[in-house]
Design a protein around this motif. Structure first.
Motif, PDB file in Angstrom:
ATOM      1  N   THR B  39      27.558  35.342  39.814  1.00  0.00           N
ATOM      2  CA  THR B  39      27.734  36.692  39.296  1.00  0.00           C
ATOM      3  C   THR B  39      27.331  36.745  37.841  1.00  0.00           C
ATOM      4  O   THR B  39      27.428  35.750  37.114  1.00  0.00           O
ATOM      5  CB  THR B  39      29.190  37.142  39.450  1.00  0.00           C
ATOM      6  N   ALA B  42      30.659  38.117  32.807  1.00  0.00           N
ATOM      7  CA  ALA B  42      31.618  37.064  32.501  1.00  0.00           C
ATOM      8  C   ALA B  42      33.033  37.641  32.536  1.00  0.00           C
ATOM      9  O   ALA B  42      33.207  38.856  32.561  1.00  0.00           O
ATOM     10  CB  ALA B  42      31.320  36.488  31.124  1.00  0.00           C
ATOM     11  N   VAL B  43      34.010  36.744  32.560  1.00  0.00           N
ATOM     12  CA  VAL B  43      35.412  37.179  32.573  1.00  0.00           C
ATOM     13  C   VAL B  43      35.835  37.567  31.156  1.00  0.00           C
ATOM     14  O   VAL B  43      35.556  36.846  30.204  1.00  0.00           O
ATOM     15  CB  VAL B  43      36.299  36.050  33.113  1.00  0.00           C
ATOM     16  N   THR B  44      36.467  38.730  31.011  1.00  0.00           N
ATOM     17  CA  THR B  44      36.956  39.164  29.703  1.00  0.00           C
ATOM     18  C   THR B  44      38.452  38.880  29.612  1.00  0.00           C
ATOM     19  O   THR B  44      39.184  39.144  30.557  1.00  0.00           O
ATOM     20  CB  THR B  44      36.731  40.676  29.522  1.00  0.00           C
ATOM     21  N   ASN B  73      38.708  41.321  39.398  1.00  0.00           N
ATOM     22  CA  ASN B  73      38.036  42.363  38.617  1.00  0.00           C
ATOM     23  C   ASN B  73      37.513  41.838  37.282  1.00  0.00           C
ATOM     24  O   ASN B  73      37.326  42.585  36.320  1.00  0.00           O
ATOM     25  CB  ASN B  73      38.981  43.542  38.408  1.00  0.00           C
ATOM     26  N   LYS B  74      37.365  40.512  37.222  1.00  0.00           N
ATOM     27  CA  LYS B  74      36.727  39.847  36.075  1.00  0.00           C
ATOM     28  C   LYS B  74      37.494  40.021  34.756  1.00  0.00           C
ATOM     29  O   LYS B  74      36.891  40.137  33.693  1.00  0.00           O
ATOM     30  CB  LYS B  74      35.285  40.327  35.904  1.00  0.00           C
TER      31      LYS B  74
END
Lengths: 539, 348
Positions: B39, B42-44, B73-74
């Motif tokens: 994906t 990136a993850v926040t 939902n990242k």
């Protein structure tokens, strides 16, 4: 000499015999108090939701020991670090202040300002300034700093004139005086500071958890209060007391070990002080120092905002506060609100101050005259100081009401403990040969007290009176927040819930200014009295 | 005690299911982390400042984190514990938190100081649980019953009390107000006849003390306000909009799980997030039940949990104005919720 030695030896033997019966008495009295507590709680106070019985506390502790152990460990670790760093900073500052008078003149008021800041105002600032753990340690450190600073300075200045003159005669400078005379003779008072600090550090650590925590005594306290689980709430109170009492007792023992040499130093007139300057010059110099330290405080205020780049939403500069109080179109209205509240707070603080100081001095004298009372009541006095006031408030309101009675009760509890501890140390620091002299004249206990012990304890009494001045103002605001709902204490809480941080800073600034003034007045009285009785304390 | 006692078998089944789901989530996590991320986004990481120490009051958030609803939902969410002296609005303004929960009037007051920088993006509690609690032996059922009595008002609720009494035609000379804290000792001891509480929390303590509490919700007497609303700054909303949307999706999924059956939320609160707080399953289950009617309303049944309808927003603004605080519709931003639900009434 041999006569004195024999007298001392026989005194020690008879004190050993007395100790045994004293412990018996203490145990008996303590058991009686416990039974009274149990009966009162079971029959009345538990049902009203204000006080748990000893048996309920024990049940709660036994049911979930691991819960309490975890909480004590978490809160204890914060308290220990806060206690260590706060005291370290205070002792270093105390030594520097005593050695370099100019630094004391400039920075003592800043230290006092930190002590005067209301907790409700400080908490959100700490939350935003540091990470959660550091914020809690900082709060615990701030809680112990000032009392230890005052105790340290008191101790260092208690050095007798004779030995100091001797050091100087042998060519020693201020450094040698510090090493050889001041530090050894100052140790008992410093240890008293460490003792008092234990309770303050625990309280600071518990309250620190009110700015967000998952574990600790404060968390148990919040849940316990909310669910009115009295066993839980009072178990926390008992544990907080133990966490304060154990170090208190330990350092008491340490002091007794080091005291003999320091209290048996013979006294002699100190070196003649320098010729006093004319009065106008003295007033001018004093004013210059006050002005200088005010500048230091304002600079520190500004520096704090800049160094921690505090959000302007919360951090208000001295200029903003000045505008709010003086130049803003609404300034007159703003001032009126604060003035009215200040009037109320001054009455609360004044009455509480006198009551707390009187209670502390009377308790210290009674403890000195009747040691049994001291042993029986010391745990109770430590408990009153280390139990979070939010736990005690419902009981106090029930007994004393929400009027001036409640104000006096809460303020007294907050202020009297340092007075008791300092004055007790002062009373016991009478030189042995002065006591011996009184005994050889067959002086009565009361006469010895009035003629020797109290005059010797005067510096300690005044140091307590000084510490108690800002404490009383703080305690009054606490009472206003928890019980009466008026005065500046109420304004500060309300302005926080309104996010009106300008009003909050303005109220805190006024409170601090009043505390500083109050402190200075007591200091002036102290100087007037000590010039006559104890010139060495004047530095 | 519980109105809907679960049979042991059912409870066990739920527990097993929860463990299985957790296991599956973990497996999913570990497998996805071992393979290169395909994906793009990136993850926040977001800091979420709660208003109180861990309680089932935040149960949906705990479920969201444990069940991986945030991760899906990242977003990675740090759920920060609150307490009596935490100021969530200050934490937002100072950048210490990205999201905080509060009450709309508090947000409006903070906005008056912060130049309108704060905005409410979702409403956790559709109805404020703020209530005046008394004992059934001397009950306060209507505002008129306050007359001649002593009422305990926490300092933070003083403005609310002023507005509430004014709205209901009670003058300040009709009753006495004194400050209280968040414990109910003043009412139990008879120091006051009634005091301000959260209807979802303190009445449990009175029940436990063997007395019968009477609670009068302010919302039932003209004070219509949300509670536990999600607040962000406009800067954060502009810069991290996708992440905030992801956070809200996770929250909604977590609270949907809670509404379907609060057992998991209660268990997570007592045994995990609040495990050092000395909470009990019994008390937290009771609180979870009391919370249900303020989380689920006709509005949320039609539009989804955390929804903010136009009529409710108007009612909130009217209440805030009654408190003497200026506010308008710009205090609320419903666009995230609209994007999330797309007209549906629940999230799949």
């Amino acid at each position: 000499m041999t006569a004195i030695a024999t007298a001392r030896a026989s005194a020690r033997r008879s004190s050993g015999r007395r100790a045994a019966s004293r412990w018996g008495l203490t145990a008996g009295a303590s058991i009686l108090l416990l039974i009274l507590w149990e009966v009162l709680a079971d029959a009345w106070l538990s049902r009203l939701g204000v006080l748990a019985s000893p048996s309920a506390i024990v049940r709660s502790l036994v049911q979930t020991p691991e819960l309490y152990a975890g909480a004590v460990a978490a809160t204890g670790w914060v308290a220990v670090r806060g206690w260590f760093f706060g005291n370290l900073a205070a002792i270093v500052a105390g030594i520097v202040f005593v050695q370099v008078r100019a630094i004391e003149q400039l920075f003592l008021r800043l230290a006092l300002t930190l002590f005067c800041l209301p907790l409700v105002a400080v908490m959100p600032l700490l939350q935003l300034t540091f990470d959660p753990d550091t914020a809690k340690v900082a709060l615990a450190a701030m809680s112990v700093f000032f009392t230890t600073l005052v105790s340290t300075m008191l101790g260092l200045r208690a050095a007798e004139g004779g030995p100091l003159t001797m050091v100087r005669a042998w060519g020693g400078g201020t450094g040698a005086s510090l090493r050889v005379v001041r530090l050894p003779s100052g140790i008992p008072a410093m240890i008293t500071g460490l003792q008092i600090g234990a309770a303050a550090a625990v309280l600071g650590a518990v309250f620190g958890e009110f700015i967000g925590s998952e574990t600790g005594l404060g968390v148990l306290l919040i849940n316990g209060l909310q669910m009115l689980n009295l066993g839980r709430v009072w178990s926390v109170a008992v544990l907080a007391t133990l966490m304060a009492a154990v170090p208190y007792a330990l350092f008491g023992l340490v002091r007794r070990v080091v005291s003999p040499w320091s209290s048996s130093i013979s006294t002699a007139a100190p070196l003649g002080s320098t010729r006093p300057r004319p009065l106008p010059a003295r007033i001018g110099i004093a004013l210059a120092w006050v002005l200088g330290s005010l500048l230091v405080i304002l600079a520190a205020w500004w520096a704090y905002l800049i160094v921690f780049s505090l959000s302007p939403f919360v951090g208000k500069s001295p200029l903003t506060v000045f505008q709010y109080l003086v130049t803003d179109p609404a300034a007159a209205a703003n001032r009126e609100v604060l003035q009215k509240a200040l009037g109320v707070t001054l009455v609360h603080a004044g009455v509480g101050y006198l009551a707390g100081l009187a209670c502390g001095i009377i308790a210290a004298v009674v403890f000195a005259l009747v040691p049994v009372i001291e042993i029986v009541l010391t745990p109770l006095t430590i408990a009153l100081r280390s139990v979070p006031i939010i736990v005690l408030t419902p009981v106090l309101i029930l007994v004393f009401g929400r009027g001036l009675g409640g104000v006096v009760a809460i303020t007294t509890i907050v202020t009297f403990f340092p007075t008791l501890a300092n004055v007790s140390t002062g009373l016991s620091r009478v030189p042995a040969d002065a006591l011996m002299l009184m005994r050889s004249y067959d002086s009565s206990t009361l006469s010895t007290l009035a003629r020797v012990q109290l005059p010797y304890a005067l510096p300690a009494i005044f140091a307590s009176a000084r510490i108690a001045a800002p404490s009383a103002v703080l305690a009054a605001t606490l009472t206003e927040w928890l019980a009466t709902g008026d005065g500046l204490g109420n304004i500060i809480v309300v302005s926080r819930s309104y996010s009106n941080y300008t009003q909050l800073w303005a109220a805190a600034a006024i409170l601090t200014a009043v505390s500083l003034l109050f402190y200075s007045l007591v200091s002036a009285a102290e100087r007037a009295v000590l010039t006559r009785f104890e010139p060495s304390q004047l530095g | 005690m519980p109105r809907l006692p679960l049979r042991t078998a059912a409870r066990t089944a739920i527990a097993v299911a929860a463990v299985a789901t957790l296991g599956a989530t973990l497996a999913a996590c570990s497998s996805s982390s071992s393979t290169p991320a395909s994906t793009t986004a990136a993850v926040t990481t977001l800091n979420y400042q709660t208003s109180w120490i861990p309680l089932v009051q935040f149960g949906g958030s705990y479920v969201a984190e444990k069940e991986g609803y945030y991760a899906a939902n990242k977003v990675k969410v740090n759920i920060l514990p609150g307490g009596p002296d935490v100021d969530g609005m200050a934490a937002l303004e100072a950048g210490k938190a990205d999201i905080a929960v509060s009450n709309p009037d508090v947000v409006a007051r903070a906005n008056a100081q912060a130049g309108g920088n704060l905005v409410i993006v979702a409403a956790g509690f559709q109805k404020s649980p703020l209530a005046i609690m008394s004992l059934s032996t001397n009950p306060i059922n209507t505002p008129a019953d306050m007359k001649g009595k002593k009422i305990g008002v926490p300092t933070g609720d003083a403005a609310t009390n002023d507005a509430f009494t004014k709205l209901n035609g009670i003058s300040s000379s009709d009753y006495t107000s004194v400050p209280v804290s968040f414990d109910v000792a003043p009412t139990l001891s008879g120091d006051v006849a009634g005091q301000y509480v959260f209807a979802t929390e303190q009445p449990i303590a009175v029940e436990a003390a063997g007395k019968t509490p009477t609670t009068m919700l302010l919302a039932d007497h003209g004070m219509n306000e949300y509670a536990q609303v999600y607040v962000v700054t406009k800067d954060t909303l502009a810069k991290k909009r996708a992440a905030i949307e992801g956070f809200l999706k996770g929250e909604i999924k977590g609270w949907q799980n809670y509404v379907a059956d609060p057992t998991e939320a209660v268990a997570l609160t007592v045994n995990d997030y609040g495990k050092s707080g000395g909470l009990t399953i019994k008390e937290q289950t009771r609180q979870a039940q009391l919370q249900m009617p303020i989380i689920v309303t006709d509005t949320t049944k039609a539009h989804g949990l955390l929804w903010m309808s136009a009529e409710d927003i108007d009612a909130n603004i009217a209440t805030i104005k009654a408190l003497g605080v200026t506010a308008d519709k710009s205090l609320f931003d419903t666009s995230l919720l609209e994007d999330i639900y797309q007209g549906a009434s629940s999230l799949k």
